[in-house]
Design a protein around this motif. Structure first.
Motif, PDB file in Angstrom:
ATOM      1  N   TYR A 156      27.137 -21.136   5.440  1.00  0.00           N
ATOM      2  CA  TYR A 156      28.155 -20.339   4.779  1.00  0.00           C
ATOM      3  C   TYR A 156      29.122 -19.833   5.835  1.00  0.00           C
ATOM      4  CZ  TYR A 156      25.955 -16.050   6.489  1.00  0.00           C
ATOM      5  OH  TYR A 156      25.445 -15.074   7.301  1.00  0.00           O
ATOM      6  N   GLU A 163      32.180 -16.665   6.005  1.00  0.00           N
ATOM      7  CA  GLU A 163      32.860 -15.594   5.273  1.00  0.00           C
ATOM      8  C   GLU A 163      33.853 -14.878   6.173  1.00  0.00           C
ATOM      9  OE1 GLU A 163      29.407 -13.349   3.970  1.00  0.00           O
ATOM     10  OE2 GLU A 163      29.836 -11.789   5.471  1.00  0.00           O
ATOM     11  N   SER A 212      33.425 -15.866  -8.553  1.00  0.00           N
ATOM     12  CA  SER A 212      32.864 -17.031  -7.875  1.00  0.00           C
ATOM     13  C   SER A 212      32.995 -18.271  -8.747  1.00  0.00           C
ATOM     14  CB  SER A 212      31.377 -16.812  -7.545  1.00  0.00           C
ATOM     15  OG  SER A 212      31.182 -15.685  -6.738  1.00  0.00           O
ATOM     16  N   GLN A 229      23.541 -13.032  -2.108  1.00  0.00           N
ATOM     17  CA  GLN A 229      23.314 -13.577  -0.783  1.00  0.00           C
ATOM     18  C   GLN A 229      23.781 -15.037  -0.719  1.00  0.00           C
ATOM     19  OE1 GLN A 229      19.204 -14.228   0.383  1.00  0.00           O
ATOM     20  NE2 GLN A 229      18.517 -14.130  -1.738  1.00  0.00           N
ATOM     21  N   PRO A 230      23.976 -15.591   0.466  1.00  0.00           N
ATOM     22  CA  PRO A 230      24.406 -16.988   0.593  1.00  0.00           C
ATOM     23  C   PRO A 230      23.416 -17.957  -0.048  1.00  0.00           C
ATOM     24  CG  PRO A 230      24.727 -15.828   2.661  1.00  0.00           C
ATOM     25  CD  PRO A 230      23.955 -14.906   1.775  1.00  0.00           C
ATOM     26  N   ARG A 253      34.262 -16.100   0.820  1.00  0.00           N
ATOM     27  CA  ARG A 253      33.111 -16.818   1.392  1.00  0.00           C
ATOM     28  C   ARG A 253      32.987 -18.193   0.747  1.00  0.00           C
ATOM     29  NH1 ARG A 253      27.472 -13.939   0.893  1.00  0.00           N
ATOM     30  NH2 ARG A 253      27.370 -14.925  -1.165  1.00  0.00           N
ATOM     31  N   THR A 260      29.636 -16.826  10.316  1.00  0.00           N
ATOM     32  CA  THR A 260      29.148 -18.094   9.795  1.00  0.00           C
ATOM     33  C   THR A 260      27.717 -18.303  10.282  1.00  0.00           C
ATOM     34  OG1 THR A 260      29.593 -20.479   9.622  1.00  0.00           O
ATOM     35  CG2 THR A 260      30.052 -19.430  11.736  1.00  0.00           C
ATOM     36  N   TRP A 286      25.986  -5.566   2.344  1.00  0.00           N
ATOM     37  CA  TRP A 286      26.521  -6.892   2.032  1.00  0.00           C
ATOM     38  C   TRP A 286      28.018  -6.793   1.753  1.00  0.00           C
ATOM     39  CZ3 TRP A 286      22.615  -9.477  -1.918  1.00  0.00           C
ATOM     40  CH2 TRP A 286      21.355  -9.556  -1.314  1.00  0.00           C
ATOM     41  N   TRP A 329      27.586 -26.114  -3.902  1.00  0.00           N
ATOM     42  CA  TRP A 329      28.588 -25.325  -3.194  1.00  0.00           C
ATOM     43  C   TRP A 329      29.077 -24.190  -4.078  1.00  0.00           C
ATOM     44  CZ3 TRP A 329      33.336 -24.681  -5.298  1.00  0.00           C
ATOM     45  CH2 TRP A 329      33.831 -25.681  -6.159  1.00  0.00           C
ATOM     46  N   ASP A 341      30.090 -21.305   0.508  1.00  0.00           N
ATOM     47  CA  ASP A 341      28.703 -21.725   0.726  1.00  0.00           C
ATOM     48  C   ASP A 341      28.580 -23.216   0.459  1.00  0.00           C
ATOM     49  OD1 ASP A 341      26.772 -19.101   0.665  1.00  0.00           O
ATOM     50  OD2 ASP A 341      28.533 -18.780  -0.578  1.00  0.00           O
TER      51      ASP A 341
END
Length: 284
Positions: A197, A199, A254, A59-60, A213, A172, A54, A233, A215
């Motif tokens: 998503y 990235e 994030s 994860q997305p 990234r 994407t 990853w 989001w 999302d």
């Protein structure tokens, strides 16, 4: 063995150990490969990757909402065919047990999940490649007897690699989950939820890379009980240092907002990954 090989993947994290994958593969079928065992389903570009591959800690969002925190991994049979064409064209089919905790947690023993995926790769020039993928999986869900879910996906990877230690890639993926359900009055309906998503990953030195990234879940959005759209989001940025091919150190920040909470959440992560044992080359 000249005809078969076995692979097992065990992961250990803060909540203990997990048996991620374990399967037997054929090695002597020209143009074909068959696998059987516990598999990470090749839905899209992300789900089949193990944690050490990853580019971010998590994860997305759309994949977590669709398949759960553990991703889509089940007992089943896998077959792929490298189509004899002038360009790379791979067709993958799987028959799976259909016990995913979210999308396919059917109570019917005969409700298997069936997956189909295609991948195509094109060399745009000596330094640039483009990969396009389409995925679909169909199986039962626990809403009512013989209720079905179908998940569709489309993904794109554009990679530019002008030198051995310099790489720029854009990935994407869009996912749409269509689920059969009944409302409070017992009326049949289709519940749809989609998201994507995108990235961007830049390897700027032999051991260093950085990534961003975005999302978004809500294309279309699933309605909450109070009538609001359940949109969500998240924006993330990471910096990764790889001391060797067996270790990885990462920091990530994030910002997250969902309609259900109606607040902003800020997250900071520090991650160390250690890989033990023989492992194959990174997937493209």
């Amino acid at each position: 063995d000249p005809y078969f090989r076995a692979d097992f993947f065990l992961a250990f994290g803060e909540e203990g150990g997990a048996f991620e994958e374990g399967y037997v593969s054929t090695t002597a079928l020209k143009g074909f490969q068959i696998r059987a065992g516990r598999l990470r389903a090749p839905f899209g570009r992300f789900n089949s990757k193990h944690t050490e591959f990853w580019d971010f800690v998590n994860q997305p969002l759309i994949l977590a909402r669709t398949f759960g925190a553990e991703g889509f991994r089940e007992i089943g049979v896998h077959i792929d065919w490298l189509v004899p064409l002038p360009w790379f064209f791979l067709v993958v089919g799987e028959a799976l047990q259909g016990k995913n905790d979210v999308a396919f947690a059917s109570n019917e023993k005969a409700d298997f999940a069936y997956l189909l995926r295609t991948e195509q790769f094109f060399d745009l020039n000596d330094d640039t490649g483009l990969m396009l993928g389409l995925s679909a999986v169909h199986g039962g869900n626990p809403s009512f007897a013989w209720a079905k879910s179908t998940v569709y996906g489309a993904d794109l990877l554009l990679r530019y690699r002008p030198s051995r230690y310099m790489k720029l890639s854009l990935q994407t993926e869009y996912v749409l989950h269509v689920r059969e359900a009944k409302d409070a009055g017992g009326l049949f309906r289709h519940v749809k939820e989609g998201g994507l998503y995108a990235e961007l990953v830049w390897q700027f030195a032999q051991r260093w890379s950085t990534a961003g990234r975005f999302d978004y879940v809500g294309l279309p959005a699933k309605s909450l009980d109070d009538g609001r759209d359940d949109t969500h989001w998240r924006g993330s940025a990471s910096l990764t240092f790889d001391p060797s091919e067996f270790s990885r150190l990462r920091v990530q920040y994030s910002v997250d907002r969902s309609a259900a909470r109606d607040t902003f959440a800020h997250e900071a992560h520090l991650q160390l990954i250690i890989v033990m044992g023989a492992h194959g080359a990174h997937a493209y």
